[in-house]
Design a protein around this motif. Structure first.
Motif, mmCIF file in Angstrom:
data_model
loop_
_atom_site.group_PDB
_atom_site.id
_atom_site.type_symbol
_atom_site.label_atom_id
_atom_site.label_comp_id
_atom_site.label_asym_id
_atom_site.label_seq_id
_atom_site.Cartn_x
_atom_site.Cartn_y
_atom_site.Cartn_z
ATOM 1 N N PHE A 39 29.935 -38.805 -59.786
ATOM 2 C CA PHE A 39 30.626 -38.374 -58.580
ATOM 3 C C PHE A 39 30.370 -36.891 -58.355
ATOM 4 N N TYR A 40 30.006 -36.541 -57.110
ATOM 5 C CA TYR A 40 29.660 -35.152 -56.802
ATOM 6 C C TYR A 40 29.902 -34.894 -55.319
ATOM 7 N N GLY A 41 29.791 -33.617 -54.957
ATOM 8 C CA GLY A 41 29.796 -33.221 -53.559
ATOM 9 C C GLY A 41 31.184 -32.892 -53.033
ATOM 10 N N PRO A 42 31.231 -32.531 -51.745
ATOM 11 C CA PRO A 42 30.148 -32.567 -50.753
ATOM 12 C C PRO A 42 29.202 -31.368 -50.835
ATOM 13 N N TYR A 43 27.922 -31.644 -50.520
ATOM 14 C CA TYR A 43 26.884 -30.620 -50.480
ATOM 15 C C TYR A 43 26.136 -30.708 -49.154
ATOM 16 N N GLY A 44 25.708 -29.538 -48.654
ATOM 17 C CA GLY A 44 24.855 -29.489 -47.470
ATOM 18 C C GLY A 44 25.498 -30.039 -46.216
ATOM 19 N N LEU A 45 26.717 -29.608 -45.912
ATOM 20 C CA LEU A 45 27.411 -30.099 -44.727
ATOM 21 C C LEU A 45 26.732 -29.563 -43.469
ATOM 22 N N THR A 46 26.373 -30.438 -42.562
ATOM 23 C CA THR A 46 25.714 -30.061 -41.315
ATOM 24 C C THR A 46 26.286 -30.858 -40.150
ATOM 25 N N VAL A 47 26.160 -30.277 -38.952
ATOM 26 C CA VAL A 47 26.551 -30.938 -37.707
ATOM 27 C C VAL A 47 25.340 -30.984 -36.798
ATOM 28 N N ASN A 48 25.042 -32.147 -36.270
ATOM 29 C CA ASN A 48 23.927 -32.328 -35.351
ATOM 30 C C ASN A 48 24.411 -33.071 -34.118
ATOM 31 N N SER A 49 23.619 -32.964 -33.041
ATOM 32 C CA SER A 49 23.979 -33.601 -31.783
ATOM 33 C C SER A 49 22.778 -34.314 -31.210
ATOM 34 N N ASP A 50 23.063 -35.388 -30.456
ATOM 35 C CA ASP A 50 21.978 -36.123 -29.818
ATOM 36 C C ASP A 50 21.509 -35.440 -28.541
ATOM 37 N N LYS A 51 22.270 -34.455 -28.045
ATOM 38 C CA LYS A 51 21.894 -33.722 -26.847
ATOM 39 C C LYS A 51 22.200 -32.245 -27.050
ATOM 40 N N GLY A 52 21.689 -31.449 -26.156
ATOM 41 C CA GLY A 52 21.995 -30.037 -26.209
ATOM 42 C C GLY A 52 21.017 -29.274 -27.083
ATOM 43 N N LEU A 53 20.935 -27.985 -26.867
ATOM 44 C CA LEU A 53 20.048 -27.107 -27.628
ATOM 45 C C LEU A 53 20.861 -26.401 -28.698
ATOM 46 N N LYS A 54 20.430 -26.552 -29.957
ATOM 47 C CA LYS A 54 21.162 -25.950 -31.060
ATOM 48 C C LYS A 54 20.458 -24.684 -31.509
ATOM 49 N N VAL A 55 21.193 -23.578 -31.529
ATOM 50 C CA VAL A 55 20.677 -22.307 -32.041
ATOM 51 C C VAL A 55 21.685 -21.817 -33.059
ATOM 52 N N GLY A 56 21.317 -21.902 -34.338
ATOM 53 C CA GLY A 56 22.262 -21.538 -35.377
ATOM 54 C C GLY A 56 23.442 -22.483 -35.375
ATOM 55 N N GLU A 57 24.615 -21.953 -35.097
ATOM 56 C CA GLU A 57 25.829 -22.765 -35.059
ATOM 57 C C GLU A 57 26.349 -22.910 -33.633
ATOM 58 N N VAL A 58 25.464 -22.768 -32.649
ATOM 59 C CA VAL A 58 25.858 -22.846 -31.248
ATOM 60 C C VAL A 58 25.084 -23.966 -30.570
ATOM 61 N N PHE A 59 25.806 -24.830 -29.859
ATOM 62 C CA PHE A 59 25.195 -25.899 -29.072
ATOM 63 C C PHE A 59 25.331 -25.527 -27.592
ATOM 64 N N THR A 60 24.221 -25.468 -26.891
ATOM 65 C CA THR A 60 24.208 -25.168 -25.468
ATOM 66 C C THR A 60 23.930 -26.446 -24.705
ATOM 67 N N VAL A 61 24.851 -26.823 -23.827
ATOM 68 C CA VAL A 61 24.727 -28.101 -23.129
ATOM 69 C C VAL A 61 25.075 -27.906 -21.665
ATOM 70 N N ASP A 62 24.664 -28.877 -20.849
ATOM 71 C CA ASP A 62 25.013 -28.903 -19.429
ATOM 72 C C ASP A 62 26.297 -29.693 -19.243
ATOM 73 N N ILE A 63 27.103 -29.204 -18.330
ATOM 74 C CA ILE A 63 28.353 -29.900 -18.068
ATOM 75 C C ILE A 63 28.074 -31.246 -17.412
ATOM 76 N N GLY A 64 28.952 -32.178 -17.650
ATOM 77 C CA GLY A 64 28.778 -33.515 -17.099
ATOM 78 C C GLY A 64 28.166 -34.493 -18.076
ATOM 79 N N GLU A 65 27.676 -33.981 -19.216
ATOM 80 C CA GLU A 65 27.069 -34.859 -20.213
ATOM 81 C C GLU A 65 28.086 -35.244 -21.280
#
Length: 441
Positions: free
Chosen positions: A218-244
């Motif tokens: 039993f171990y972890g958690p390690y390498g926690l990340t957040v990803n999205s199916d849309k939007g532009l990710k720069v570092g820890e910022v997601f840039t998206v268009d409204i309405g999506e």
């Protein structure tokens, strides 16, 4: 086997396949011996002796030319077929383990001799080993230790080799082996110790490998990340268009799997908005153009947790699209409202014109005598034709003779008479107004 020279004496050469031969208990064993010489021989003598460590050699059998003289104690166990000097042992037992000495004498013009010693070992083949892990329920990394033990049902002179992912293991700061290598101790257990373990048991006549076993760590958690199916990710910022509709996925390496919670931060306060690895955000429902979120991962066995922060920014492109969308909706609403108003107004006007004058004229006809309709109304003589433009109605009513007559003067526009010829009469008056104007001129 690679043959080698066993002995040389006066041109007598004696060779054996190996100094040590491994036999299997219960199986026959053939000790191959070759000899040759370059002299004339009248007699060839072959003798086999057997000795155990620190004991006197025992006579097994011998031959002179074609005559074999066995020791009566071993006559049914050992076989020699001259002039071949090879010895057959059948069956082979553990008590037959020791040194076998062969001696060859050749007599001609003189006697030449040669001898060689062969060591025979007798082993029982190993059976398939089994591996046991303690504790079997699993170990938490950096907290517990793990012991792997290899056991074999049958076998002699067994050697043990531990394998991880198909490769031999060696002692290290984390791996400790017992004196005969049948036990492996891992202290402390780490995530890197996850793998497929097996034990290889060997002896001179056999080799068997255990089934693969994978310990639970039993171990972890390690390498926690957040990803999205849309939007532009720069570092820890997601840039998206409204309405999506944006789907976020939170993941981390952990055993057992983590429990996830999503937290939104606003006005210096935080509150949990959802549990689970996925979060859907409808950007058009977000009140601010910048929103801070946080995903938390928790391992309920190791007691460890991790969290990651990210920001969602609604771009100006999305706001413009939203404004355009609002404008288009407003324009459509205005056009629709005006159209409905015009339709309703025209409908009401048509109904008023159709039914309201009819009621007035009907009341007047019922209340006034027929002579009143014959009163002429004096006009100015059409000095200005525009003043005479309008809607006129010629009312026909019966005289005492029963013949319809037409008044010589027009009747007021408010005194319409209902009839099928109403529209025809009105149309003709409008069409002939210009002609009347020309006549008066």
């Amino acid at each position: 086997f690679i043959p080698f020279l066993a002995g040389i004496c006066s041109a007598l050469r004696l060779t054996v396949p190996s100094h040590t031969i491994h036999g299997i208990e219960g199986q026959p064993l053939h000790l191959t011996v070759d000899y040759n010489f370059n002299t004339t021989a009248s007699e060839i003598q072959i003798i086999w002796l057997f000795e155990k460590p620190q004991s006197i050699p025992k006579y097994l059998l011998g031959s002179v030319n074609q005559s074999v003289v066995p020791d009566l104690e071993y006559k049914h166990k050992f076989t020699l077929i001259p002039p071949n000097a090879s010895l057959m042992i059948n069956p082979l037992h553990v008590t037959d383990e020791g040194n076998y000495i062969v001696k060859v004498n050749v007599h001609g013009n003189g006697t030449i001799s040669a001898n060689q010693k062969i060591q025979v070992t007798v082993d029982v083949p190993v059976t398939k080993p089994a591996v046991q892990i303690e504790p079997s329920s699993g170990v938490v990394e950096y907290v517990g230790n793990m012991t792997l033990t290899c056991t074999v049902g049958k076998g002699t002179r067994i050697g043990y080799q531990w394998m991880k992912n198909g490769k031999p293991m060696h002692a290290s700061s984390s791996y400790t082996f017992s004196s005969n290598n049948d036990t492996l101790l891992i202290v402390p257990v780490m995530k890197e110790d996850i793998g497929n373990y097996s034990c290889l048991a060997t002896n001179p006549v056999s080799a068997m490998e255990s089934e693969i076993i994978a310990p639970t760590i039993f171990y972890g958690p390690y390498g926690l990340t957040v990803n999205s199916d849309k939007g532009l990710k720069v570092g820890e910022v997601f840039t998206v268009d409204i309405g999506e509709a944006i789907l976020f996925d939170c993941s981390a390496d952990s055993n057992p799997p983590n429990t996830y919670s999503w937290i939104r931060r606003a006005d210096n306060t935080t509150h949990v908005i959802k549990y689970g690895p996925h979060l859907e955000v409808l950007s058009e429902k977000v009140a601010q153009t910048t929103v801070d979120y946080m995903c938390c991962a928790y391992n309920n066995v190791t007691g460890k947790q991790d969290e990651t922060h990210f920001t969602v920014i609604i771009t100006s492109v999305g706001l413009e699209r939203l404004a355009q969308k609002g404008k288009s909706l407003s324009s459509l609403a205005v056009i629709t409202g005006i159209s409905l108003f015009l339709i309703v107004s025209m409908s009401l006007l048509f109904l008023w014109k159709r039914y309201r004058p009819h009621k007035v004229i009907q009341r007047k006809l019922q209340s006034r005598p027929g002579a009143d309709y014959r009163k002429a109304q004096t006009f100015s003589g059409h000095e200005n034709a525009m003043d005479d433009f309008g809607i006129y109605e010629f009312v026909a009513f019966p005289d005492p003779t029963g013949v319809p007559t037409v008044p010589s003067q027009p009747v007021s526009g408010s005194d319409f008479v209902q009839g099928q010829d109403l529209h025809s009469t009105v149309y003709e008056v409008i069409q002939h107004i210009p002609e009347q104007q020309e006549d008066h001129q």
